[in-house]
Design a protein around this motif. Sequence first.
Motif, PDB file in Angstrom:
ATOM      1  N   HIS A 434     -19.603  19.718  -1.915  1.00  8.09           N
ATOM      2  CA  HIS A 434     -19.576  19.768  -0.450  1.00  8.09           C
ATOM      3  C   HIS A 434     -19.203  18.401   0.103  1.00  8.09           C
ATOM      4  CE1 HIS A 434     -23.589  17.646   0.132  1.00  8.09           C
ATOM      5  NE2 HIS A 434     -23.452  17.735  -1.175  1.00  8.09           N
ATOM      6  N   ARG A 435     -19.021  18.328   1.391  1.00 10.81           N
ATOM      7  CA  ARG A 435     -18.912  17.057   2.102  1.00 10.81           C
ATOM      8  C   ARG A 435     -20.270  16.725   2.698  1.00 10.81           C
ATOM      9  NH1 ARG A 435     -14.807  15.027   4.760  1.00 10.81           N
ATOM     10  NH2 ARG A 435     -16.295  13.318   4.957  1.00 10.81           N
ATOM     11  N   TRP A 436     -20.693  15.477   2.549  1.00  6.97           N
ATOM     12  CA  TRP A 436     -21.985  15.072   3.091  1.00  6.97           C
ATOM     13  C   TRP A 436     -21.976  15.148   4.614  1.00  6.97           C
ATOM     14  CZ3 TRP A 436     -26.194  11.651   1.029  1.00  6.97           C
ATOM     15  CH2 TRP A 436     -26.365  11.831  -0.339  1.00  6.97           C
ATOM     16  N   GLY A 437     -23.107  15.614   5.165  1.00 14.24           N
ATOM     17  CA  GLY A 437     -23.290  15.616   6.611  1.00 14.24           C
ATOM     18  C   GLY A 437     -24.138  14.430   7.042  1.00 14.24           C
ATOM     19  N   GLY A 535     -12.582  11.669  -2.827  1.00 20.57           N
ATOM     20  CA  GLY A 535     -12.459  11.245  -4.213  1.00 20.57           C
ATOM     21  C   GLY A 535     -13.327  12.024  -5.179  1.00 20.57           C
ATOM     22  N   TRP A 536     -14.612  12.190  -4.861  1.00 27.72           N
ATOM     23  CA  TRP A 536     -15.535  12.828  -5.793  1.00 27.72           C
ATOM     24  C   TRP A 536     -15.212  14.298  -6.022  1.00 27.72           C
ATOM     25  CZ3 TRP A 536     -18.354  10.205  -9.005  1.00 27.72           C
ATOM     26  CH2 TRP A 536     -18.788   8.918  -8.674  1.00 27.72           C
ATOM     27  N   THR A 537     -14.603  14.948  -5.031  1.00 26.06           N
ATOM     28  CA  THR A 537     -14.370  16.387  -5.185  1.00 26.06           C
ATOM     29  C   THR A 537     -13.235  16.702  -6.157  1.00 26.06           C
ATOM     30  OG1 THR A 537     -12.962  16.364  -3.196  1.00 26.06           O
ATOM     31  CG2 THR A 537     -15.282  16.941  -2.900  1.00 26.06           C
ATOM     32  N   LEU A 538     -12.471  15.693  -6.587  1.00 31.17           N
ATOM     33  CA  LEU A 538     -11.427  15.963  -7.575  1.00 31.17           C
ATOM     34  C   LEU A 538     -12.054  16.421  -8.891  1.00 31.17           C
ATOM     35  CD1 LEU A 538      -8.501  16.002  -8.496  1.00 31.17           C
ATOM     36  CD2 LEU A 538      -8.681  13.567  -9.033  1.00 31.17           C
ATOM     37  N   VAL A 596      -2.040  10.658 -18.229  1.00 31.64           N
ATOM     38  CA  VAL A 596      -2.675   9.652 -17.390  1.00 31.64           C
ATOM     39  C   VAL A 596      -1.978   9.522 -16.040  1.00 31.64           C
ATOM     40  CG1 VAL A 596      -3.160   7.181 -17.166  1.00 31.64           C
ATOM     41  CG2 VAL A 596      -3.601   8.342 -19.321  1.00 31.64           C
ATOM     42  N   ARG A 597      -0.659   9.410 -16.063  1.00 32.31           N
ATOM     43  CA  ARG A 597       0.074   9.168 -14.811  1.00 32.31           C
ATOM     44  C   ARG A 597      -0.113  10.313 -13.830  1.00 32.31           C
ATOM     45  NH1 ARG A 597       2.054   8.336 -10.735  1.00 32.31           N
ATOM     46  NH2 ARG A 597       3.596   6.788 -10.100  1.00 32.31           N
ATOM     47  N   SER A 598      -0.149  11.563 -14.328  1.00 28.45           N
ATOM     48  CA  SER A 598      -0.353  12.721 -13.448  1.00 28.45           C
ATOM     49  C   SER A 598      -1.733  12.684 -12.813  1.00 28.45           C
ATOM     50  CB  SER A 598      -0.184  14.019 -14.241  1.00 28.45           C
ATOM     51  OG  SER A 598       1.135  14.153 -14.728  1.00 28.45           O
ATOM     52  N   ARG A 599      -2.731  12.327 -13.590  1.00 27.82           N
ATOM     53  CA  ARG A 599      -4.096  12.322 -13.068  1.00 27.82           C
ATOM     54  C   ARG A 599      -4.282  11.235 -12.008  1.00 27.82           C
ATOM     55  NH1 ARG A 599      -7.655  14.224 -18.325  1.00 27.82           N
ATOM     56  NH2 ARG A 599      -6.075  15.660 -19.086  1.00 27.82           N
ATOM     57  N   LEU A 600      -3.652  10.087 -12.227  1.00 24.77           N
ATOM     58  CA  LEU A 600      -3.703   9.038 -11.215  1.00 24.77           C
ATOM     59  C   LEU A 600      -2.986   9.482  -9.939  1.00 24.77           C
ATOM     60  CD1 LEU A 600      -3.017   5.947 -13.501  1.00 24.77           C
ATOM     61  CD2 LEU A 600      -5.177   6.495 -12.354  1.00 24.77           C
ATOM     62  N   GLU A 601      -1.911  10.239 -10.096  1.00 27.98           N
ATOM     63  CA  GLU A 601      -1.181  10.756  -8.931  1.00 27.98           C
ATOM     64  C   GLU A 601      -2.059  11.729  -8.142  1.00 27.98           C
ATOM     65  OE1 GLU A 601       2.797  13.453  -8.033  1.00 27.98           O
ATOM     66  OE2 GLU A 601       2.665  12.325  -9.916  1.00 27.98           O
ATOM     67  N   TRP A 602      -2.834  12.597  -8.837  1.00 25.94           N
ATOM     68  CA  TRP A 602      -3.714  13.541  -8.138  1.00 25.94           C
ATOM     69  C   TRP A 602      -4.768  12.805  -7.311  1.00 25.94           C
ATOM     70  CZ3 TRP A 602      -5.001  16.506 -13.273  1.00 25.94           C
ATOM     71  CH2 TRP A 602      -3.848  17.157 -13.733  1.00 25.94           C
ATOM     72  N   ALA A 603      -5.231  11.673  -7.836  1.00 26.04           N
ATOM     73  CA  ALA A 603      -6.287  10.926  -7.151  1.00 26.04           C
ATOM     74  C   ALA A 603      -5.757  10.013  -6.051  1.00 26.04           C
ATOM     75  CB  ALA A 603      -7.063  10.080  -8.167  1.00 26.04           C
ATOM     76  N   SER A 604      -4.462   9.774  -6.026  1.00 24.27           N
ATOM     77  CA  SER A 604      -3.891   8.737  -5.160  1.00 24.27           C
ATOM     78  C   SER A 604      -3.990   9.049  -3.673  1.00 24.27           C
ATOM     79  CB  SER A 604      -2.422   8.497  -5.530  1.00 24.27           C
ATOM     80  OG  SER A 604      -1.647   9.674  -5.281  1.00 24.27           O
ATOM     81  N   THR A 605      -4.148  10.311  -3.310  1.00 22.69           N
ATOM     82  CA  THR A 605      -4.211  10.672  -1.890  1.00 22.69           C
ATOM     83  C   THR A 605      -5.644  10.844  -1.401  1.00 22.69           C
ATOM     84  OG1 THR A 605      -4.011  13.024  -2.459  1.00 22.69           O
ATOM     85  CG2 THR A 605      -1.971  11.827  -2.000  1.00 22.69           C
ATOM     86  N   ARG A 606      -6.601  10.566  -2.261  1.00 22.81           N
ATOM     87  CA  ARG A 606      -8.008  10.819  -1.911  1.00 22.81           C
ATOM     88  C   ARG A 606      -8.710   9.534  -1.490  1.00 22.81           C
ATOM     89  NH1 ARG A 606     -10.134  15.890  -3.949  1.00 22.81           N
ATOM     90  NH2 ARG A 606      -8.387  17.163  -4.660  1.00 22.81           N
ATOM     91  N   ARG A 607      -9.792   9.698  -0.756  1.00 18.37           N
ATOM     92  CA  ARG A 607     -10.535   8.557  -0.230  1.00 18.37           C
ATOM     93  C   ARG A 607     -12.022   8.728  -0.530  1.00 18.37           C
ATOM     94  NH1 ARG A 607      -6.156   7.537  -0.349  1.00 18.37           N
ATOM     95  NH2 ARG A 607      -4.689   6.837   1.238  1.00 18.37           N
ATOM     96  N   THR A 608     -12.737   7.603  -0.558  1.00 17.03           N
ATOM     97  CA  THR A 608     -14.181   7.627  -0.763  1.00 17.03           C
ATOM     98  C   THR A 608     -14.860   6.725   0.254  1.00 17.03           C
ATOM     99  OG1 THR A 608     -14.000   5.833  -2.380  1.00 17.03           O
ATOM    100  CG2 THR A 608     -14.010   8.089  -3.245  1.00 17.03           C
ATOM    101  N   LYS A 609     -16.133   7.011   0.512  1.00 21.34           N
ATOM    102  CA  LYS A 609     -16.886   6.199   1.475  1.00 21.34           C
ATOM    103  C   LYS A 609     -17.111   4.791   0.930  1.00 21.34           C
ATOM    104  CE  LYS A 609     -21.261   5.984   4.023  1.00 21.34           C
ATOM    105  NZ  LYS A 609     -22.569   6.622   4.272  1.00 21.34           N
ATOM    106  N   PRO A 611     -15.934   1.847  -1.400  1.00 18.80           N
ATOM    107  CA  PRO A 611     -14.616   1.479  -1.952  1.00 18.80           C
ATOM    108  C   PRO A 611     -14.526   1.646  -3.463  1.00 18.80           C
ATOM    109  CG  PRO A 611     -15.377  -0.178  -0.375  1.00 18.80           C
ATOM    110  CD  PRO A 611     -16.524   0.755  -0.594  1.00 18.80           C
ATOM    111  N   GLU A 612     -15.595   1.258  -4.180  1.00 20.97           N
ATOM    112  CA  GLU A 612     -15.551   1.296  -5.645  1.00 20.97           C
ATOM    113  C   GLU A 612     -15.504   2.723  -6.185  1.00 20.97           C
ATOM    114  OE1 GLU A 612     -17.770  -2.304  -4.189  1.00 20.97           O
ATOM    115  OE2 GLU A 612     -17.869  -0.138  -3.831  1.00 20.97           O
ATOM    116  N   ASP A 613     -15.954   3.688  -5.385  1.00 25.23           N
ATOM    117  CA  ASP A 613     -16.022   5.066  -5.873  1.00 25.23           C
ATOM    118  C   ASP A 613     -14.650   5.662  -6.154  1.00 25.23           C
ATOM    119  OD1 ASP A 613     -18.721   5.277  -6.044  1.00 25.23           O
ATOM    120  OD2 ASP A 613     -19.010   6.169  -4.059  1.00 25.23           O
ATOM    121  N   ILE A 614     -13.585   5.070  -5.604  1.00 25.77           N
ATOM    122  CA  ILE A 614     -12.248   5.592  -5.902  1.00 25.77           C
ATOM    123  C   ILE A 614     -11.967   5.460  -7.390  1.00 25.77           C
ATOM    124  CG2 ILE A 614     -10.863   3.497  -5.596  1.00 25.77           C
ATOM    125  CD1 ILE A 614     -10.067   7.051  -4.301  1.00 25.77           C
TER     126      ILE A 614
END
Length: 856
Positions: A434-437, A535-538, A596-609, A611-614
């Motif tokens: 889920h997304r945190w409320g 980020g975490w939902t990936l 590896v390169r594909s997995r980094l591409e999947w994560a590249s558009t995601r964000r986390t609250k 910074p280190e969690d990316i």
Amino acid sequence: MADPDFDQATLLRKESDHYQPGDPKRSTVLINLARALHQRFKDNKVLSDLDEAIDAVREAVRICPSEHPTRSLALHELAFHLHTRHDSRSSVADLEEAIALNREVLELHKPGYPHRDISLYNLAQDLWGKFKLDNDIEVLEQAITYNEGALELRKPGHPHRPITLCNQGTYLQGKFMLAGDVEVLEQAITYIREALELCPKGHRYRPLCLSNLATALRSRYDVKGSTADLEEAIALRRENLELHPSGHRDRIKYLKDLDGAISLYREALGLCSPGHPSRMTYINEMSSCLRAKPTKQVITQGGQPVSDNYPSGVDPQYPEVHGGHEQKSGASINVPYLQTVILPEEMRRNIPSHVMEIIRDVIYDTLSTMPPRLLDTHTGRICDKTVHKSRVESSPEYQALLLSIACYGSTQDTTHIRTMVSNHFQCKFATLSHRWGTDEPILADIRGHDIFRMPETEGLRKLRKFCEIAAKNGCTWGWSDTCCIDKTNGVEVQQAIGSMFRWYRNSAMTIVHLRDIPSAAPAGALVHSSWFKRGWTLQELLAPRRMQFYTQDWSLYLDRESPNHKEDSILLSELEHATGIPAQFLTSFQPGTQDVRSRLEWASTRRTKEPEDIAYSLLGIFKISMYVQYGEGAEQALGRLLGKIMSQSGDVSILEWVGEASSFHSCFPASITSYKHPLHIPSNDAEQPTISLIWKPCVSRALRKLHDVLATVPRARFSDPRLTVPCIVHRVKAITANPALATNEQYVYTIQALGLQPTEIKSSERLMAGSGSTSVSYVLVRIYYPGILENPPNGDGVDPTWRLMSKLAKPFTALLLERLFQNEYKRVASSCHIVACIDASPKNITRCTVKVLDIV
């Protein structure tokens, strides 16, 4: 009550008034005053007396300079009183000040000082108290070390040796609970046994030794399953309760032993069939414990709850155990647990010990794949692994399994036994994604509470709906990242981050709540949900084998009632579109350092609250173990992750990015967004090499030599801060600036490198233009990847040298490196995609040089 004029504290207060403030002689009177006030606090439990005692001795410390003979005594007294106030008020500040004071006392009491053992002992006690607050293993190790020092000084015969031994055992047991090292637990038991042997009946420390040894033996029973440990623990608890009958002034100190005794008797009853000679004894003793302390239950009358406590003396798991209390007419006990069917003892004896050991091992292995804390989806309470293990072993399924083995024999096929036990106890827990409320309940909010009875908030409503859906899908347990992790415990947070992918993978199902998707949303709405941008939902998408997506009001998305939305062709197609991840990875993803390169591409558009969690959110996806250190920043965390991946896989596709370089390493990007788009290499319009060219002796020999060299080079590896990577190196002869084509943001250069056609680049970074004679030297490199030598699976009959030449002749992504001192290099001009092409003349083919470079 005595006349206040004759109260010792009052008299000492008056005596202290005879000395002027600051007079060193006043310190002794103040210390005695503090002791009298402390005694009055013990007698009357008035906290203001303790506060006054602390103020008095604090003044004594203030007026005693460092060389004053009374200073160490004053410091000791102040630490003691602060320790007492911490016990009464749970003040962390008091405990931390006591630790600091005891450290100062220890500095004054050098080795050889008569009372150094007291300083070591007191400091260890306060550090133990600190450890119980924050679970810091370093604090615990200090407590163990200082207490060991006290023990060395308190030789056999010393009056305080028993309590020092007992405390050492307690500290070591705390270390076992944190680290799980059985050898540490054995040491703890040895220390406490020795302490107990020094405490005959009537000794002031015997009750504490009995209680601590029973706890340690119970822990060893949980690990090894020895009934001897269980029986001894019961005997120790029984003796302790006999030492503190109802009305005893110290009985309240050992009420925790009632809980321990009840738990032990419940275990013992599970091992005693009806008719067993000890069963009635255990029932009677358990009844006594239950009468002494109420336990929780729900009483219903007419279907409505009227109480949330079990009546004293009633145990829901063993209805035969009762305390003689009559229930009101019309009331009934709503027992949430199944009654236990106990296997007859004579049949249990038919089960070989090695089979019971296998069963315990499989249960332990199964529990180890689970989170340490789960929500009971039926009762709405947080439970730890001890509760889950107890529930499993008291279940009818467990007894039926034992009955099956006892009746039909275990044979020698232990694999069959393992399979059968695994099938029986495969953990049925669901995970929430889920997304945190804004009002999510955390562990401290719900610990000890039933979430179905707490005042409703949006966060609690989410948890309740999650539990309801999980229970309907046959899941007894549920896990949510909001309340099932103690985020104040750094060790637990580290474990959770490292294990989360595995928990989602091992769960029976993952329930996804999309709070921003209305129930009437049309097909295609998933792409608009913020859930797909976090980020975490990936990993929460890739890890589960079974998922269901729910909308804002907890209705199934698009009303798709498939038990697994990953197997629903309509939803799977929509998931592909929303994430850009091919279906085969959505349904059959395997963690690790492949693709590896594909997995980094999947994560590249995601964000986390955070910074280190990316980076941390990708640990499970890449199956990487890495220490979590919040505060290091996203750039450092991502750099460490990429270095770990490179070390494990040698996959140079990590280097295929364009953007700002990281301060961690010049070949790693500062942001994961640099992997957003795969690098496109245009088609080659240049003439391909001809057979006649390959047949030329000089070219043929050069290609064979190059092929042989490439076949033996090591794979790329990373050892902070150095990346060691094999490359085909082309020395840059000249860099020419093209100011006419430059803009305010970009410089334009033409690079002439040995063996390559002239290469034009546009870079935001300024380069040192000129010929190779300038003070700055550059090289253009083609990073070697093993695939360049791969042959087709079935072979195509083509000469390997021709195939190599064909691949080398194609345009490739090049890195521009600047040479530093000591033959090290760093990547420059990373903001542009450099596409280079070999000049396939015989002369240039022979100039292809393979080197293993160190890049920083």
